[in-house]
Each structure stands twice: as structure tokens, then as C-alpha cells.
Design a protein around this motif. Structure first.
Motif, PDB file in Angstrom:
ATOM      1  N   ILE A  28     -13.036  -6.372   0.450  1.00  0.00           N
ATOM      2  CA  ILE A  28     -12.294  -5.528  -0.491  1.00  0.00           C
ATOM      3  C   ILE A  28     -12.147  -4.126   0.064  1.00  0.00           C
ATOM      4  CG2 ILE A  28     -12.397  -4.576  -2.805  1.00  0.00           C
ATOM      5  CD1 ILE A  28     -13.675  -7.139  -3.702  1.00  0.00           C
ATOM      6  N   ARG A  29     -13.171  -3.671   0.756  1.00  0.00           N
ATOM      7  CA  ARG A  29     -13.082  -2.343   1.361  1.00  0.00           C
ATOM      8  C   ARG A  29     -12.016  -2.301   2.446  1.00  0.00           C
ATOM      9  NH1 ARG A  29     -18.270  -0.933   4.107  1.00  0.00           N
ATOM     10  NH2 ARG A  29     -19.219  -1.302   2.105  1.00  0.00           N
ATOM     11  N   PHE A  30     -11.916  -3.392   3.198  1.00  0.00           N
ATOM     12  CA  PHE A  30     -10.920  -3.432   4.272  1.00  0.00           C
ATOM     13  C   PHE A  30      -9.506  -3.424   3.713  1.00  0.00           C
ATOM     14  CE2 PHE A  30      -9.274  -4.290   8.341  1.00  0.00           C
ATOM     15  CZ  PHE A  30      -8.290  -5.232   8.208  1.00  0.00           C
ATOM     16  N   ILE A  31      -9.284  -4.214   2.655  1.00  0.00           N
ATOM     17  CA  ILE A  31      -7.940  -4.286   2.079  1.00  0.00           C
ATOM     18  C   ILE A  31      -7.543  -2.950   1.473  1.00  0.00           C
ATOM     19  CG2 ILE A  31      -6.579  -5.432   0.301  1.00  0.00           C
ATOM     20  CD1 ILE A  31      -7.042  -7.116   2.693  1.00  0.00           C
ATOM     21  N   SER A  32      -8.487  -2.328   0.755  1.00  0.00           N
ATOM     22  CA  SER A  32      -8.146  -1.047   0.138  1.00  0.00           C
ATOM     23  C   SER A  32      -7.952   0.037   1.182  1.00  0.00           C
ATOM     24  CB  SER A  32      -9.244  -0.642  -0.836  1.00  0.00           C
ATOM     25  OG  SER A  32     -10.453  -0.480  -0.146  1.00  0.00           O
ATOM     26  N   PHE A  33      -8.707  -0.043   2.271  1.00  0.00           N
ATOM     27  CA  PHE A  33      -8.551   0.952   3.328  1.00  0.00           C
ATOM     28  C   PHE A  33      -7.188   0.821   3.996  1.00  0.00           C
ATOM     29  CE2 PHE A  33      -9.840   4.062   6.180  1.00  0.00           C
ATOM     30  CZ  PHE A  33      -9.589   3.673   7.469  1.00  0.00           C
ATOM     31  N   SER A  34      -6.725  -0.424   4.173  1.00  0.00           N
ATOM     32  CA  SER A  34      -5.413  -0.588   4.801  1.00  0.00           C
ATOM     33  C   SER A  34      -4.312  -0.044   3.908  1.00  0.00           C
ATOM     34  CB  SER A  34      -5.173  -2.059   5.117  1.00  0.00           C
ATOM     35  OG  SER A  34      -5.101  -2.807   3.943  1.00  0.00           O
ATOM     36  N   PHE A  35      -4.431  -0.272   2.594  1.00  0.00           N
ATOM     37  CA  PHE A  35      -3.404   0.258   1.701  1.00  0.00           C
ATOM     38  C   PHE A  35      -3.469   1.772   1.595  1.00  0.00           C
ATOM     39  CE2 PHE A  35      -0.838  -2.981   0.147  1.00  0.00           C
ATOM     40  CZ  PHE A  35      -1.576  -4.130   0.027  1.00  0.00           C
ATOM     41  N   ILE A  36      -4.690   2.317   1.665  1.00  0.00           N
ATOM     42  CA  ILE A  36      -4.805   3.773   1.567  1.00  0.00           C
ATOM     43  C   ILE A  36      -4.228   4.444   2.799  1.00  0.00           C
ATOM     44  CG2 ILE A  36      -6.549   5.595   1.670  1.00  0.00           C
ATOM     45  CD1 ILE A  36      -8.038   4.155  -0.465  1.00  0.00           C
ATOM     46  N   THR A  37      -4.410   3.814   3.965  1.00  0.00           N
ATOM     47  CA  THR A  37      -3.811   4.420   5.155  1.00  0.00           C
ATOM     48  C   THR A  37      -2.296   4.343   5.107  1.00  0.00           C
ATOM     49  OG1 THR A  37      -4.245   2.326   6.238  1.00  0.00           O
ATOM     50  CG2 THR A  37      -5.729   4.127   6.697  1.00  0.00           C
ATOM     51  N   LEU A  38      -1.759   3.264   4.515  1.00  0.00           N
ATOM     52  CA  LEU A  38      -0.314   3.236   4.319  1.00  0.00           C
ATOM     53  C   LEU A  38       0.144   4.346   3.383  1.00  0.00           C
ATOM     54  CD1 LEU A  38       0.482  -0.555   3.989  1.00  0.00           C
ATOM     55  CD2 LEU A  38       1.133   0.954   5.824  1.00  0.00           C
ATOM     56  N   MET A  39      -0.655   4.564   2.323  1.00  0.00           N
ATOM     57  CA  MET A  39      -0.275   5.619   1.379  1.00  0.00           C
ATOM     58  C   MET A  39      -0.392   6.993   2.011  1.00  0.00           C
ATOM     59  SD  MET A  39      -1.851   4.565  -2.226  1.00  0.00           S
ATOM     60  CE  MET A  39      -1.084   3.358  -3.260  1.00  0.00           C
TER      61      MET A  39
END
Lengths: 77, 143
Positions: A28-39
Motif C-alpha cells: 500500500i505504501r508503494f502504490i500511494s508513493f507512486s501516485f503521490i509522485t505523479l501528483m
């Protein structure tokens, strides 16, 4: 990402992803980190807390290197 | 969903079940399997279950001594594939019994039926129905 809206929903989305980022599960941390870097790549500097979290996650090995290998977005330095 | 391959692998790296949803020649599939297995088995439990390999996004999950690897597109939702692997293991666990490698060798036809024929049906049904009704549907079909 493609939804056009005002700033309130953006801040809400970033806060929810930040809450996922502080989860203890690595997936879950990996998925949220990928979306946050996109944001972060599109909306510069929405939230200071998320920036500190992203920098903290960046210091660890696993998530940031995967994202750099993927080439989706560069990790913020 | 853009699912491209599914593997069921030993802890020693022996492939027990392989199902490809796109056409690959044998040399390509063997080389791809070797590289993917080498990447996934080298990771420990503290790392996340998502690995990138060329244009495949590999989602793996470990059950006792069996690794389930699913190769998807890069822009696929990784957490959904992780739940799909768990759904597959739950259904396999319910119908043949306990999840272990020796039992899957005995009931190889059922495992191939689960991974091959019903893999696509699951992916279509999973968008509309809940997870337990899909499992029960599969049990009705096979028993």
C-alpha cells in the motif's frame, strides 16, 4: 489525475494518499508513493506534510528505486 | 484487465503451473520465466510484492512454499491483481483441499482448468460480482 476540479478535492486526495503512505504494509505504501509522485510532478507543492513524507520514503531503498526504474516520475529531491 | 501470464512456482524455483494469456514461443517463455523467477525469489519479506520487468509488471504473493506470480501490464492496478491472486488461492484451497504442491501435481487438470479456462471468466465476473459469489460459482462448475 484526469479529473478537473478545484483545490479542495486535490488536498483531500493528497491527504488520503498521505494516510496510505504511513501504513505499515509495503504494498500500500508503494502504490500511494507512486501516485503521490505523479501528483507532485503535476501539482507542485500542495502540502508540506506530504513533501516531508515523500522525502522520508525516498531515503529508504525499496520504493524510490522501483519508481526510478519504472520511469513514471522522478522522485523529488 | 491486462493479464498476460500466471505462474505457480516452488520455493526452489521449479515451475509447477504456467499459463500464458498471450502467444509466446517456447524459447521466449522459458527465458522470461527464468528472469522473472530470479527477480522474485531474490526478494525478502520486507519488500513490496511488485516487480518491474521489461514491459511486464509482476505481482507475486507467497503461500507457505508456493509463489504465485501474475504478469500484467505496467498501468494495471497492482492491488487488484494481489486480491485476484488471493481469490485464486482461496478457490483452489476450497475445492481440492489444502494448498500444497504435491496435491496440485496430482490434480493437475483441475489446476490448469482454474488458471486457464476460468481465469478470463474470473476477470470478467470480478468487475460485477463480489468475491465470494465468484468462488461459489466456480465450485458449482467444477464439482
Amino acid at each position: 489525475m484526469s479529473i478537473e476540479d478545484n483545490g479542495g478535492l486535490r488536498v483531500l486526495a493528497i491527504n488520503i494518499l498521505g494516510r496510505f503512505l504511513s501504513n505499515c504494509d509495503n504494498n500500500i505504501r508503494f502504490i500511494s508513493f507512486s501516485f503521490i509522485t505523479l501528483m507532485v510532478a503535476t501539482w507542485i507543492g500542495q502540502n508540506q506534510k506530504i513533501r516531508l513524507m515523500v522525502v522520508e520514503i525516498n531515503l529508504r531503498g525499496d520504493g524510490a528505486e522501483r519508481l526510478r526504474e519504472r520511469g513514471r516520475a522522478k522522485a523529488p529531491e | 484487465m491486462g493479464m498476460r501470464l500466471m505462474l505457480m512456482v516452488n520455493k526452489q524455483g521449479q515451475t509447477r503451473l504456467a499459463q500464458y494469456y498471450e502467444h509466446l514461443i517456447i524459447q521466449e517463455s522459458q527465458a522470461l520465466e527464468g528472469k522473472i523467477l530470479h527477480k522474485c525469489l531474490a526478494r525478502n519479506d520486507n519488500q513490496c510484492s511488485f516487480v518491474e520487468h521489461r514491459n511486464y509488471g509482476i505481482v507475486y504473493r507467497r503461500y507457505a512454499s508456493v509463489f504465485f506470480l501474475v504478469g500484467v501490464d505496467v498501468d494495471e492496478s497492482e492491488l487488484a491483481i494481489l486480491e485476484f491472486i488471493h481469490l485464486l488461492v482461496e478457490t483452489m484451497d476450497r475445492h481440492p483441499g489444502n494448498v500444497c504442491v504435491a496435491r496440485y501435481d496430482v490434480s493437475f487438470r483441475k489446476s490448469t482448468f482454474y488458471a486457464g479456462g476460468n481465469g478470463h471468466e474470473w476477470l470478467h465476473c470480478g468487475d460485477k460480482q463480489s468475491k465470494y459469489s465468484v468462488s461459489n460459482q466456480l465450485l458449482d462448475k467444477t464439482s
